[in-house]
Design an enzyme around this catalytic site. Structure first.
Site, PDB file in Angstrom:
ATOM      1  N   ASP A 125       0.827  -1.220   0.000  1.00  0.00           N
ATOM      2  CA  ASP A 125       0.000   0.000   0.000  1.00  0.00           C
ATOM      3  C   ASP A 125       0.846   1.249   0.000  1.00  0.00           C
ATOM      4  O   ASP A 125       0.573   2.216  -0.686  1.00  0.00           O
ATOM      5  CB  ASP A 125      -0.878   0.048   1.255  1.00  0.00           C
ATOM      6  CG  ASP A 125      -2.038  -0.896   1.115  1.00  0.00           C
ATOM      7  OD1 ASP A 125      -2.810  -1.012   2.070  1.00  0.00           O
ATOM      8  OD2 ASP A 125      -2.167  -1.525   0.049  1.00  0.00           O
TER       9      ASP A 125
ATOM     10  N   TYR B 230       2.239   1.954  -3.312  1.00  0.00           N
ATOM     11  CA  TYR B 230       1.149   2.419  -4.180  1.00  0.00           C
ATOM     12  C   TYR B 230       0.895   3.906  -3.913  1.00  0.00           C
ATOM     13  O   TYR B 230       0.820   4.715  -4.823  1.00  0.00           O
ATOM     14  CB  TYR B 230      -0.119   1.587  -3.936  1.00  0.00           C
ATOM     15  CG  TYR B 230      -1.256   1.932  -4.873  1.00  0.00           C
ATOM     16  CD1 TYR B 230      -2.100   3.002  -4.602  1.00  0.00           C
ATOM     17  CD2 TYR B 230      -1.475   1.214  -6.034  1.00  0.00           C
ATOM     18  CE1 TYR B 230      -3.132   3.349  -5.463  1.00  0.00           C
ATOM     19  CE2 TYR B 230      -2.500   1.548  -6.909  1.00  0.00           C
ATOM     20  CZ  TYR B 230      -3.322   2.620  -6.623  1.00  0.00           C
ATOM     21  OH  TYR B 230      -4.324   2.947  -7.481  1.00  0.00           O
TER      22      TYR B 230
ATOM     23  N   LYS C  69     -19.805 -17.134  -1.704  1.00  0.00           N
ATOM     24  CA  LYS C  69     -20.853 -16.107  -1.690  1.00  0.00           C
ATOM     25  C   LYS C  69     -20.310 -14.922  -0.895  1.00  0.00           C
ATOM     26  O   LYS C  69     -20.171 -14.985   0.334  1.00  0.00           O
ATOM     27  CB  LYS C  69     -22.113 -16.661  -1.042  1.00  0.00           C
ATOM     28  CG  LYS C  69     -23.270 -15.677  -1.042  1.00  0.00           C
ATOM     29  CD  LYS C  69     -24.557 -16.373  -0.640  1.00  0.00           C
ATOM     30  CE  LYS C  69     -25.753 -15.455  -0.719  1.00  0.00           C
ATOM     31  NZ  LYS C  69     -25.726 -14.377   0.258  1.00  0.00           N
TER      32      LYS C  69
ATOM     33  N   ARG D 227     -28.595  -2.716  -6.123  1.00  0.00           N
ATOM     34  CA  ARG D 227     -29.577  -3.695  -6.546  1.00  0.00           C
ATOM     35  C   ARG D 227     -31.014  -3.186  -6.344  1.00  0.00           C
ATOM     36  O   ARG D 227     -31.886  -3.471  -7.129  1.00  0.00           O
ATOM     37  CB  ARG D 227     -29.362  -4.964  -5.721  1.00  0.00           C
ATOM     38  CG  ARG D 227     -30.429  -5.983  -5.935  1.00  0.00           C
ATOM     39  CD  ARG D 227     -29.941  -7.286  -5.364  1.00  0.00           C
ATOM     40  NE  ARG D 227     -31.036  -8.072  -4.867  1.00  0.00           N
ATOM     41  CZ  ARG D 227     -30.914  -9.067  -4.018  1.00  0.00           C
ATOM     42  NH1 ARG D 227     -29.726  -9.368  -3.531  1.00  0.00           N
ATOM     43  NH2 ARG D 227     -31.938  -9.758  -3.637  1.00  0.00           N
TER      44      ARG D 227
ATOM     45  N   GLU E 228     -20.291  -7.930  -6.227  1.00  0.00           N
ATOM     46  CA  GLU E 228     -20.511  -7.554  -4.833  1.00  0.00           C
ATOM     47  C   GLU E 228     -19.468  -6.516  -4.454  1.00  0.00           C
ATOM     48  O   GLU E 228     -18.263  -6.757  -4.597  1.00  0.00           O
ATOM     49  CB  GLU E 228     -20.349  -8.757  -3.898  1.00  0.00           C
ATOM     50  CG  GLU E 228     -21.447  -9.780  -3.977  1.00  0.00           C
ATOM     51  CD  GLU E 228     -22.697  -9.397  -3.185  1.00  0.00           C
ATOM     52  OE1 GLU E 228     -23.746  -9.225  -3.840  1.00  0.00           O
ATOM     53  OE2 GLU E 228     -22.643  -9.287  -1.961  1.00  0.00           O
TER      54      GLU E 228
ATOM     55  N   LYS F 265     -25.622 -21.697   3.114  1.00  0.00           N
ATOM     56  CA  LYS F 265     -25.169 -20.791   4.178  1.00  0.00           C
ATOM     57  C   LYS F 265     -24.382 -21.591   5.217  1.00  0.00           C
ATOM     58  O   LYS F 265     -24.906 -22.569   5.758  1.00  0.00           O
ATOM     59  CB  LYS F 265     -26.376 -20.135   4.856  1.00  0.00           C
ATOM     60  CG  LYS F 265     -27.120 -19.154   3.960  1.00  0.00           C
ATOM     61  CD  LYS F 265     -26.356 -17.844   3.842  1.00  0.00           C
ATOM     62  CE  LYS F 265     -26.999 -16.863   2.888  1.00  0.00           C
ATOM     63  NZ  LYS F 265     -28.030 -16.029   3.436  1.00  0.00           N
TER      64      LYS F 265
HETATM   65  P1  AMP Z   1     -29.717 -13.041  -0.794  1.00  0.00           P
HETATM   66  O1  AMP Z   1     -29.690 -11.582  -1.119  1.00  0.00           O
HETATM   67  O2  AMP Z   1     -29.517 -13.355   0.622  1.00  0.00           O
HETATM   68  O3  AMP Z   1     -30.857 -13.742  -1.452  1.00  0.00           O
HETATM   69  O4  AMP Z   1     -28.411 -13.662  -1.449  1.00  0.00           O
HETATM   70  C1  AMP Z   1     -28.162 -13.481  -2.786  1.00  0.00           C
HETATM   71  C2  AMP Z   1     -27.074 -12.487  -2.947  1.00  0.00           C
HETATM   72  O5  AMP Z   1     -25.806 -13.088  -2.876  1.00  0.00           O
HETATM   73  C3  AMP Z   1     -27.137 -11.875  -4.287  1.00  0.00           C
HETATM   74  O6  AMP Z   1     -27.840 -10.657  -4.203  1.00  0.00           O
HETATM   75  C4  AMP Z   1     -25.714 -11.627  -4.658  1.00  0.00           C
HETATM   76  O7  AMP Z   1     -25.494 -10.250  -4.615  1.00  0.00           O
HETATM   77  C5  AMP Z   1     -24.895 -12.281  -3.582  1.00  0.00           C
HETATM   78  N1  AMP Z   1     -23.761 -13.064  -4.083  1.00  0.00           N
HETATM   79  C6  AMP Z   1     -22.520 -13.027  -3.539  1.00  0.00           C
HETATM   80  N2  AMP Z   1     -21.691 -13.833  -4.196  1.00  0.00           N
HETATM   81  C7  AMP Z   1     -22.394 -14.410  -5.177  1.00  0.00           C
HETATM   82  C8  AMP Z   1     -22.071 -15.354  -6.181  1.00  0.00           C
HETATM   83  N3  AMP Z   1     -20.854 -15.889  -6.279  1.00  0.00           N
HETATM   84  N4  AMP Z   1     -23.050 -15.724  -7.022  1.00  0.00           N
HETATM   85  C9  AMP Z   1     -24.302 -15.205  -6.913  1.00  0.00           C
HETATM   86  N5  AMP Z   1     -24.654 -14.306  -5.979  1.00  0.00           N
HETATM   87  C10 AMP Z   1     -23.723 -13.911  -5.112  1.00  0.00           C
END
Ligand code: AMP
Length: 658
Positions: A31, A34, A111, A132, A167, A306
């Site tokens: 860092d 950078y 996720k 979103r 994300e 989860k």
């Molecule tokens: P939920 O909002 O609890 O229904 O969880 C779905 C959310 O997981 C989505 O809105 C995505 O933004 C997030 N997400 C994070 N990583 C991933 C991934 N690898 N593939 C799909 N969704 C993802």
């Protein structure tokens, strides 16, 4: 080297470093390096404004103020995912899909626990970023998303329109750094990286968002005009080739391998810079996805597994006490090592004395430890059946384990705090406060420089600042002769500050600049202040019983007395320079309302307190006068209802000067 060439080279180098910073296994530029190159680029660009290009990293830091978030319709909806919580439910999903699509292949991915956004490019150039929202319409946060260094601003392929979904998150390391800085500044801490990212993304001022150093992990191609793909894996590889920081994925077809991959991601979650709260299993073939379609909210071709928070029993070997930067003593459990959520855990937090007492936690107990998400592991409680011998109840020490000064419990909470004015654990925070604008106001001695002074053992107490020489400072990182001279001059100048600044600078609990001003003008000299009893202190308007006790406690400690003696020897002013307190407003309360034109509200309040009066924010029966500027509203009305005299600004001035 030609400066224009250097600009081009730096631009490339920094963009590459920013890109690599993301890719998970690539070692990145430190860092610090950078920042250094970034600054050099800024300087060069300032000298050659014609050489600044839109894709320069310096242009990523948005400086426009966002007024309100406009709506953005998502041409391809940002769907949710169906959650599953155990292996059985994952198998059910795989069986259900196999019924319709035998031999299907899946992508298994972490996720990411962040905020979902859609980012759009037009003709290969970053165009817009949106949250979103409800999946169909989100908020336009383009300027904040622009500040994400890892996100490319131009793409090699110039497709007319391309939308990716990812994300936005705050890297754990960044989160910790920012929280450490907030702690030093005495500001409230951010709860976790996800909240921190959410708050930063919806900042109205993108300069603040830029300071939060957000990141993004792209996990889906929403739309690519003029390109076709057959699998999800291909789209991700394509996005990676365009410079996007993409999510890692494994394409698998066998149930056992899919479950093993989910378990592996859970075990290795700490290797990711972001927090993960599950694993996503999704069909890899894009044509297969359209066959299964979606329900109202979720695709039928994917599930999110989860991870449960993991709990384990282990032995509590010892309790150690840490002293934080604000002096709070925090007990930490030393555990026999256990594997939890992918890491070996040897420490866990015990919060405070009340927590230990409530759960009756004793050294030698078997305790249950939990790690939910990636937060610090926590001791949930004791397994009482496993307590073999009589163990002693545990109490925090009465003296600070770092400096030996007595500790005291906050009158308004569970925290137990070291009272040492020279405690090394609190040194950095105390020094930063000492030099801050509302205290001794020493220019050029911000937190970064203070950190260097502490790290290089140049100061052990605030009094040491007055012994610093240009020679001590000039060779420090990023200092130089000129800044060193400026700092030494600023320190010297602070000797002549008015007394209230010193009283505030000492960092006595509950004594801020307002109380310091009251105390300084009331007592006139530091010695009179130091000689005041608790009763003398509480007799002053605005000084409550708790504050009076904190003041006495502070003044009585030998460390404090030593500090004051050294400051005195260093020539720091110990008398109030303002004229002796004018008390014509003693016992009176003033309320300011409406738009004041002759002075600011702060100035007006100052004028009141200097004359021994009180300034309040609301009108009540106890109000003596209301000072009304233009367009005064409800407070003026209330004053009339209660029959309280209302003054114009001129009448107020006359009263002050009379
Ligand atoms: P939920 O909002 O609890 O229904 O969880 C779905 C959310 O997981 C989505 O809105 C995505 O933004 C997030 N997400 C994070 N990583 C991933 C991934 N690898 N593939 C799909 N969704 C993802």
């Amino acid at each position: 080297m030609d400066e224009i060439m250097e600009i081009q080279q730096l631009r490339q180098q920094l963009n590459e470093a920013a890109r690599l910073y993301y890719t998970l296994d690539a070692p990145t530029m430190p860092d610090y390096e950078y920042d250094r190159l970034y600054r050099r680029l800024q300087d060069l660009e300032a000298a050659h404004p014609e050489a600044v290009t839109p894709d320069s990293p310096t242009q990523r830091v948005g400086d426009r103020l966002l007024n309100d978030f406009a709506e953005v319709a998502h041409p391809v909806p940002l769907e949710s995912l169906e959650d599953v919580f155990n292996e059985g439910e994952v198998r059910d999903f795989l069986d259900r899909v196999a019924g319709e699509l035998p031999g299907a292949r899946y992508s298994v991915e972490p996720k990411v626990d962040g905020l979902s956004v859609a980012v759009e490019y037009r003709d290969g150039v970053f165009y817009r970023g949106a949250t979103r929202g409800d999946g169909r319409v989100g908020e336009d946060v383009t300027e904040n998303i622009r500040t994400i260094a890892a996100l490319p601003k131009t793409l090699p392929d110039k497709l007319p329109r391309l939308i990716v979904r990812g994300e936005v998150y705050m890297a754990r390391t960044v989160f910790e750094e920012i929280n450490a800085a907030l702690e030093i500044e005495g500001k409230p801490l951010m709860a976790n990286p996800r909240n921190a990212a959410a708050g930063s993304l919806r900042q109205k001022d993108s300069r603040i968002a830029a300071k939060r150093r957000l990141d993004i992990a792209v996990f889906n191609l929403q739309l690519a005009e003029g390109k076709t793909f057959t699998t999800h894996g291909e789209t991700i590889d394509y996005l990676a080739s365009q410079g996007f920081p993409v999510i890692p994925h494994a394409v698998l077809d066998d149930d056992a391998a899919i479950l093993a991959e989910i378990a592996r991601l859970g075990e290795e979650r700490m290797a990711f810079p972001f927090d993960i709260d599950g694993a996503v299993v999704k069909l890899n073939d894009l044509a297969d996805r359209t066959i299964l379609g979606s329900t109202a909210k979720c695709p039928r071709w994917a599930v999110a597994y989860k991870y449960p928070p993991e709990k384990k029993e282990t032995l509590l070997k010892d309790i150690v006490v840490q002293v934080g930067r604000t002096g709070v003593l925090t007990p930490k459990a030393v555990l026999a090592p256990v594997r939890l959520a992918g890491t070996t855990v040897t420490y866990a937090t015990l919060h405070n004395q009340d927590f230990i007492t409530q759960k009756d936690i004793r050294i030698g107990d078997t305790v249950v430890v939990q790690k939910a998400g990636e937060i610090i592991p926590e001791v949930l409680g004791v397994v009482k059946e496993k307590r073999l011998t009589d163990l002693e109840p545990y109490f925090l020490p009465d003296t600070c384990p770092v400096c030996g000064a007595p500790v005291s419990r906050d009158e308004d909470g569970a925290a137990i705090r070291c009272t040492g004015a020279e405690c090394p654990a609190q040194l950095l925070r105390n020094l930063t406060h000492f030099a801050s604008r509302n205290a001794m106001d020493i220019d050029g001695l911000g937190p970064a420089v203070m950190q260097l002074l502490v790290d290089n053992h140049l100061v052990k107490t605030a009094a040491d600042l007055y012994d610093l020489t240009v020679d001590d400072l000039k060779d420090l990182d990023r200092m130089g002769q000129k800044s060193a001279e400026n700092a030494v001059n600023a320190i010297a100048k602070s000797r002549d500050n008015d007394l209230w600044r010193l009283i505030n600078a000492l960092g006595i609990r509950q004594v801020g600049d307002k109380a310091a001003k009251v105390l300084a003008s009331h007592f006139g000299t530091f010695d009179a202040f130091a000689a005041a009893s608790e009763e003398d202190l509480t007799a002053i308007d605005d000084i409550g019983g708790i504050t009076a006790r904190y003041i006495r406690q502070w003044l009585q400690s030998p460390q404090s007395q030593d500090l004051v003696a050294r400051l005195r020897r260093a020539g720091v002013n110990m008398t109030c320079k303002e004229e002796k307190l004018d008390s014509r407003f003693a016992g009176m309360t003033f309320v300011m309302t409406g738009a004041l034109t002759r002075f600011t509200r702060d100035q007006a309040q100052d004028m009141v307190t200097k004359r021994g009066g009180k300034a309040s924010g609301s009108v009540s029966k106890k109000t003596t006068y209301v000072v009304a500027g233009e367009a005064a509203g409800s407070k003026l009305q209330k004053a009339r209802e209660l029959g309280i005299p209302v003054l114009t600004e001129d009448e107020f001035l006359a009263l002050c000067e009379d």
